[in-house]
Design a protein around this motif. Structure first.
Motif, PDB file in Angstrom:
ATOM      1  N   GLN A  65       0.997  23.745  57.638  1.00 39.86           N
ATOM      2  CA  GLN A  65       0.122  23.548  56.796  1.00 39.86           C
ATOM      3  C   GLN A  65       0.420  24.626  55.476  1.00 39.86           C
ATOM      4  OE1 GLN A  65      -4.196  23.841  57.061  1.00 39.86           O
ATOM      5  NE2 GLN A  65      -4.126  21.941  58.420  1.00 39.86           N
ATOM      6  N   PHE A  66       0.811  25.765  55.947  1.00 39.85           N
ATOM      7  CA  PHE A  66       1.244  26.867  55.054  1.00 39.85           C
ATOM      8  C   PHE A  66       2.732  26.608  54.402  1.00 39.85           C
ATOM      9  CE2 PHE A  66      -1.576  29.844  57.203  1.00 39.85           C
ATOM     10  CZ  PHE A  66      -2.383  30.145  56.043  1.00 39.85           C
ATOM     11  N   LEU A  67       3.511  25.979  55.291  1.00 36.83           N
ATOM     12  CA  LEU A  67       4.759  25.492  54.603  1.00 36.83           C
ATOM     13  C   LEU A  67       4.698  24.370  53.795  1.00 36.83           C
ATOM     14  CD1 LEU A  67       6.736  25.523  58.095  1.00 36.83           C
ATOM     15  CD2 LEU A  67       7.030  27.129  56.346  1.00 36.83           C
ATOM     16  N   GLN A  68       3.896  23.633  53.502  1.00 38.98           N
ATOM     17  CA  GLN A  68       3.404  22.620  52.822  1.00 38.98           C
ATOM     18  C   GLN A  68       3.154  23.079  51.461  1.00 38.98           C
ATOM     19  OE1 GLN A  68       1.132  19.646  54.494  1.00 38.98           O
ATOM     20  NE2 GLN A  68       2.105  19.269  56.290  1.00 38.98           N
ATOM     21  N   LEU A  69       2.670  24.305  51.426  1.00 37.14           N
ATOM     22  CA  LEU A  69       2.283  24.886  50.052  1.00 37.14           C
ATOM     23  C   LEU A  69       3.384  25.065  49.239  1.00 37.14           C
ATOM     24  CD1 LEU A  69      -0.074  27.671  51.258  1.00 37.14           C
ATOM     25  CD2 LEU A  69      -0.894  25.388  50.367  1.00 37.14           C
ATOM     26  N   PRO A  70       3.070  24.723  47.836  1.00 34.66           N
ATOM     27  CA  PRO A  70       4.232  24.910  46.716  1.00 34.66           C
ATOM     28  C   PRO A  70       4.943  26.008  46.669  1.00 34.66           C
ATOM     29  CG  PRO A  70       2.438  23.456  45.830  1.00 34.66           C
ATOM     30  CD  PRO A  70       1.910  24.125  47.223  1.00 34.66           C
ATOM     31  N   ALA A  71       4.167  27.295  47.071  1.00 32.57           N
ATOM     32  CA  ALA A  71       4.688  28.729  46.817  1.00 32.57           C
ATOM     33  C   ALA A  71       5.759  28.820  48.150  1.00 32.57           C
ATOM     34  CB  ALA A  71       3.577  29.611  46.868  1.00 32.57           C
ATOM     35  N   ASP A  75       9.777  27.310  53.599  1.00 36.07           N
ATOM     36  CA  ASP A  75      10.525  28.481  53.620  1.00 36.07           C
ATOM     37  C   ASP A  75       9.824  29.365  54.588  1.00 36.07           C
ATOM     38  OD1 ASP A  75      12.188  30.832  53.830  1.00 36.07           O
ATOM     39  OD2 ASP A  75      12.277  31.017  51.707  1.00 36.07           O
ATOM     40  N   GLU A  76      10.152  29.332  56.157  1.00 38.26           N
ATOM     41  CA  GLU A  76       9.519  29.980  56.860  1.00 38.26           C
ATOM     42  C   GLU A  76       9.464  31.555  56.845  1.00 38.26           C
ATOM     43  OE1 GLU A  76       9.078  29.731  61.628  1.00 38.26           O
ATOM     44  OE2 GLU A  76       9.923  27.968  60.496  1.00 38.26           O
ATOM     45  N   THR A  77      10.615  31.892  56.124  1.00 37.18           N
ATOM     46  CA  THR A  77      10.918  33.439  56.136  1.00 37.18           C
ATOM     47  C   THR A  77       9.659  34.013  55.286  1.00 37.18           C
ATOM     48  OG1 THR A  77      12.430  33.394  53.977  1.00 37.18           O
ATOM     49  CG2 THR A  77      13.539  33.217  55.996  1.00 37.18           C
ATOM     50  N   LEU A  78       9.098  33.292  54.308  1.00 38.33           N
ATOM     51  CA  LEU A  78       7.873  33.677  53.618  1.00 38.33           C
ATOM     52  C   LEU A  78       6.533  33.803  54.327  1.00 38.33           C
ATOM     53  CD1 LEU A  78       8.540  31.963  50.164  1.00 38.33           C
ATOM     54  CD2 LEU A  78       9.244  34.074  50.891  1.00 38.33           C
ATOM     55  N   LEU A  79       6.577  33.337  55.369  1.00 41.51           N
ATOM     56  CA  LEU A  79       5.052  33.563  56.124  1.00 41.51           C
ATOM     57  C   LEU A  79       4.880  34.770  57.084  1.00 41.51           C
ATOM     58  CD1 LEU A  79       5.483  29.782  58.051  1.00 41.51           C
ATOM     59  CD2 LEU A  79       4.218  30.405  55.574  1.00 41.51           C
ATOM     60  N   ASN A  80       3.818  35.073  57.047  1.00 44.86           N
ATOM     61  CA  ASN A  80       3.313  36.311  57.911  1.00 44.86           C
ATOM     62  C   ASN A  80       2.771  35.710  59.115  1.00 44.86           C
ATOM     63  OD1 ASN A  80       1.981  38.393  59.178  1.00 44.86           O
ATOM     64  ND2 ASN A  80       1.428  39.349  57.215  1.00 44.86           N
ATOM     65  N   LYS A  85      -0.753  33.602  63.659  1.00 45.29           N
ATOM     66  CA  LYS A  85      -1.054  33.415  65.097  1.00 45.29           C
ATOM     67  C   LYS A  85      -2.357  34.168  65.316  1.00 45.29           C
ATOM     68  CE  LYS A  85       0.913  34.363  69.615  1.00 45.29           C
ATOM     69  NZ  LYS A  85       2.259  35.047  70.312  1.00 45.29           N
ATOM     70  N   GLU A  86      -2.836  35.341  64.598  1.00 48.72           N
ATOM     71  CA  GLU A  86      -4.159  35.942  64.796  1.00 48.72           C
ATOM     72  C   GLU A  86      -5.253  34.984  64.266  1.00 48.72           C
ATOM     73  OE1 GLU A  86      -6.717  39.930  63.090  1.00 48.72           O
ATOM     74  OE2 GLU A  86      -4.470  39.623  62.865  1.00 48.72           O
ATOM     75  N   ASN A  87      -4.978  34.276  63.259  1.00 51.03           N
ATOM     76  CA  ASN A  87      -5.972  33.289  62.940  1.00 51.03           C
ATOM     77  C   ASN A  87      -6.000  32.114  63.659  1.00 51.03           C
ATOM     78  OD1 ASN A  87      -7.186  33.510  59.805  1.00 51.03           O
ATOM     79  ND2 ASN A  87      -5.441  34.793  59.939  1.00 51.03           N
ATOM     80  N   ALA A  88      -4.935  31.703  64.327  1.00 49.73           N
ATOM     81  CA  ALA A  88      -4.795  30.552  65.070  1.00 49.73           C
ATOM     82  C   ALA A  88      -5.721  30.978  66.446  1.00 49.73           C
ATOM     83  CB  ALA A  88      -3.590  30.468  65.785  1.00 49.73           C
ATOM     84  N   LEU A  89      -5.559  32.168  67.138  1.00 54.06           N
ATOM     85  CA  LEU A  89      -6.426  32.485  68.333  1.00 54.06           C
ATOM     86  C   LEU A  89      -7.971  33.031  67.769  1.00 54.06           C
ATOM     87  CD1 LEU A  89      -6.251  33.782  71.170  1.00 54.06           C
ATOM     88  CD2 LEU A  89      -5.806  35.942  70.131  1.00 54.06           C
TER      89      LEU A  89
END
Length: 625
Positions: A65-71, A75-80, A85-89
């Motif tokens: 879902q985050f990867l689909q954001l325009p910002a 680009d997976e390198t921009l993800l925290n 993972k903390e939010n998923a848990l």
């Protein structure tokens, strides 16, 4: 997940989609079918295990879902990653707690209630009555088991009932509505005056100790994201030209033979089957005997379509000659083996699967293959293209050995003279720097190896457009507080600006105080400040610069004839922000539609808060390990 995608296309999918998408979690369907085991547990909630597989599924869904954001733009390198993972848990823990609570409260549908609901759906009815065959086909085509589906519907129904009850019955008072309406719709009349800070900066002296003291007090203001100084070189296919010698007849014959083989392999294979099921009234041995009898009739001359129409229990395909939308793995390995082994027009002996016995026929559609002469020009161009591609690949491989062996980028420029080494300083993951912005390249620059001190030249990195890049990190700057030596000039500039701002504000302190007790017109006249009317604005408008808007909506509403005044610092200027009037739109002045919209927003906000409070309460009384 493919079965889930197919499932959500129909009416039943829409029902499940509503049940899946609860407000606080995004769960992949795989999570519902994972049993977990003691050796693969992410955490436990009151003794109930959440498996690592479930956590991985939810984490990946959130990441997608985050990867689909325009910002982010993929680009997976921009993800925290840790944040995701903390939010998923947290979402899985919250979901588990709510399900446990729903069970305690007795919120549940029985098997019979769910079966009755399913039986009433038109898609599972034939002649106005529930069709077991249609239902079984539906489950089979979507890779589901009846009891598993029933259990999941019960679980998701309980989850939705509890969460929507908490959120849907939150109380919103008229005072709440009035406050929210005022916040959203009030209009403020704003005047602005500015004081340039250059004159105040001229005589400000900043000592070395001032810089040290300010830095130590405001270290968090000088944090930096990870960055790197990078050398890189790009090689394109256009820079490596291939052999332009004429294409030989042998090359053409070889290319044509390959083309013909590919066309035959690509020919569409139709799969037909006759399915004889095992039921309450038909034992396995009886089903097997009937399948053999049907097979004998086919060998004796009966057409497959006629046999399918008369004997097949697959109601979806029997009227169409037994034709199915074949997907490998949907039935069994034996079924797949039979399909692969049959030639066009051949019929298999009965094949047993979990659904019963199948007699299978395959037909491969004939394809019209053009002659060599008709394909000659296209094949010639393809051969020349492949020559260039092979030469480019060989060149890249040869250069790569030298780059890695010598730990230098020079072999690229020495081999292909038209290339050049380029450099970038202080690049971070948010930088847009030519090919370095490619996710694969950024992944290398900010890899764990580089963070741990690796400064070797990279092996070749293939870009999406076919180009190749090599990179060498010269210097890596980890995320964190920048050292004082790197920001001393910045600290000094901040000190000077703050002192100038304070001096300017002190000079107009009397005027600011007078605005609190005297009419605005009188204060403006004797202050010498030049105010300009900026306009009327609400909180929802974005026309004002953010610091000015925050300042304007931070002051209280003025009395008649008075101004509420404050200041803000804006790029070498002290801005005086004055609010002359606040127009509040009470509920009675708003249309019923707007009031209802405000009410829904207020109830939604209160409902989300109530649900979050409820979850926090459950967590505080739970044993989470």
């Amino acid at each position: 997940m493919e079965s889930f995608r197919n499932l959500i296309r129909g009416w039943f999918g829409k029902l499940l989609l509503v049940l899946f998408l609860v407000p606080f979690a995004v769960i992949g369907i795989e999570g519902y079918f994972s049993n977990g085991n003691s050796a693969d547990v992410a955490t436990t909630v009151n003794g109930q295990a959440i498996s690592k597989k479930e956590l991985d599924n939810v984490t990946q869904n959130l990441k997608n879902q985050f990867l689909q954001l325009p910002a982010i733009n993929g680009d997976e390198t921009l993800l925290n990653q840790n944040f995701i993972k903390e939010n998923a848990l947290n979402s899985l823990v919250g979901r588990t707690l709510l399900l446990q609570q729903a069970k305690k409260l007795g919120i549940s549908l029985s098997d019979e209630q769910i079966k009755q609901m399913i039986a009433q759906q038109p898609d599972f009815q034939q002649g106005g009555k529930f069709s077991e065959a249609l239902y079984e086909n539906y489950l089979r085509n979507n890779g589901l088991k009846s009891q598993g589906l029933i259990d999941n519907i019960r679980q998701d129904h309980a989850l939705k009932m509890l969460s929507t009850t908490i959120m849907g019955y939150s109380l919103v008072s008229k005072t709440d509505l009035a406050r929210l309406a005022n916040l959203q719709t009030e209009q403020r009349s704003i005047y602005l005056a500015n004081i340039n800070l250059d004159e105040y900066k001229k005589n400000i002296n900043v000592t070395g100790q001032d810089i040290v003291d300010y830095y130590n007090k405001h270290k968090n203001s000088f944090k930096q994201v990870a960055s790197a100084d990078v050398d890189y070189v790009v090689l394109t296919p256009a820079q490596v030209q291939g052999n332009t010698a004429p294409v030989t007849d042998a090359e053409l014959q070889q290319a044509y033979a390959k083309f013909v083989e590919e066309q035959k392999k690509a020919a569409k294979k139709e799969v037909h089957h006759i399915m004889i099921t095992v039921t309450d009234t038909r034992k396995d041995s009886d089903a097997h005997k009937l399948a053999n009898d049907v097979y004998a009739k086919l060998k004796a001359g009966m057409t497959f379509a006629a046999a399918a129409a008369q004997y097949s229990d697959d109601t979806e395909s029997k009227a169409n000659g037994g034709l199915i939308s074949y997907v490998p793995g949907a039935y069994s390995q034996d079924f797949d083996a039979a399909v692969s082994g049959l030639k066009t027009g051949e019929i298999s002996q009965p094949v047993k699967t979990q659904y019963g016995y199948h007699i299978i026929e395959t037909n491969v559609q004939q394809v019209n293959i053009p002659s060599l002469e008709a394909k000659k020009a296209e094949l010639t161009a393809e051969i020349l293209k492949n020559r260039n591609a092979n030469l480019y690949s060989d060149t890249v491989n040869n250069i790569n050995e030298q780059v890695v062996g010598n730990d230098a980028l020079d072999p690229v420029t020495q081999t292909v003279k038209s290339t050049q080494i380029q450099s970038v300083k202080a690049m971070n993951v948010f930088s847009h720097v030519s090919v370095l912005s490619d996710p694969a390249v950024k992944a290398k620059i900010f890899s764990d190896e580089v963070k741990q001190g690796d400064r070797n030249a990279s092996s070749n990195i293939q870009l999406a457009n076919g180009d190749t890049v090599w990179v060498k990190v010269r210097q890596y700057y980890p995320a964190g507080v920048q050292p004082l030596k790197n920001v001393a000039a910045q600290v000094k500039a901040k000190i000077i600006n703050e002192k100038a701002y304070a001096a300017a504000k002190a000079k107009i302190a009397t005027t600011l105080t007078q605005f609190k007790t005297e009419p605005a017109e009188q204060v403006v006249a004797k202050s010498g400040l030049k105010f300009q009317f900026a306009g009327e604005y609400s909180r929802m408008q974005q026309a004002l610069r953010a610091p000015i808007q925050r300042a304007a909506f931070s002051v209280a509403a003025p009395k008649a004839g008075m101004w509420s005044v404050t200041t803000t610092d804006m790029q070498n200027e002290l801005i005086i922000v004055a609010v002359s009037n606040v127009k509040k739109n009470g509920l009675e002045t708003l249309s019923s539609g707007i009031v209802e919209n405000v009410r829904q927003q207020a109830q939604g906000l209160r409902g989300e808060q109530d649900l979050d409070d409820y979850l926090q309460y459950l967590k505080s009384h739970a044993k989470i390990k």
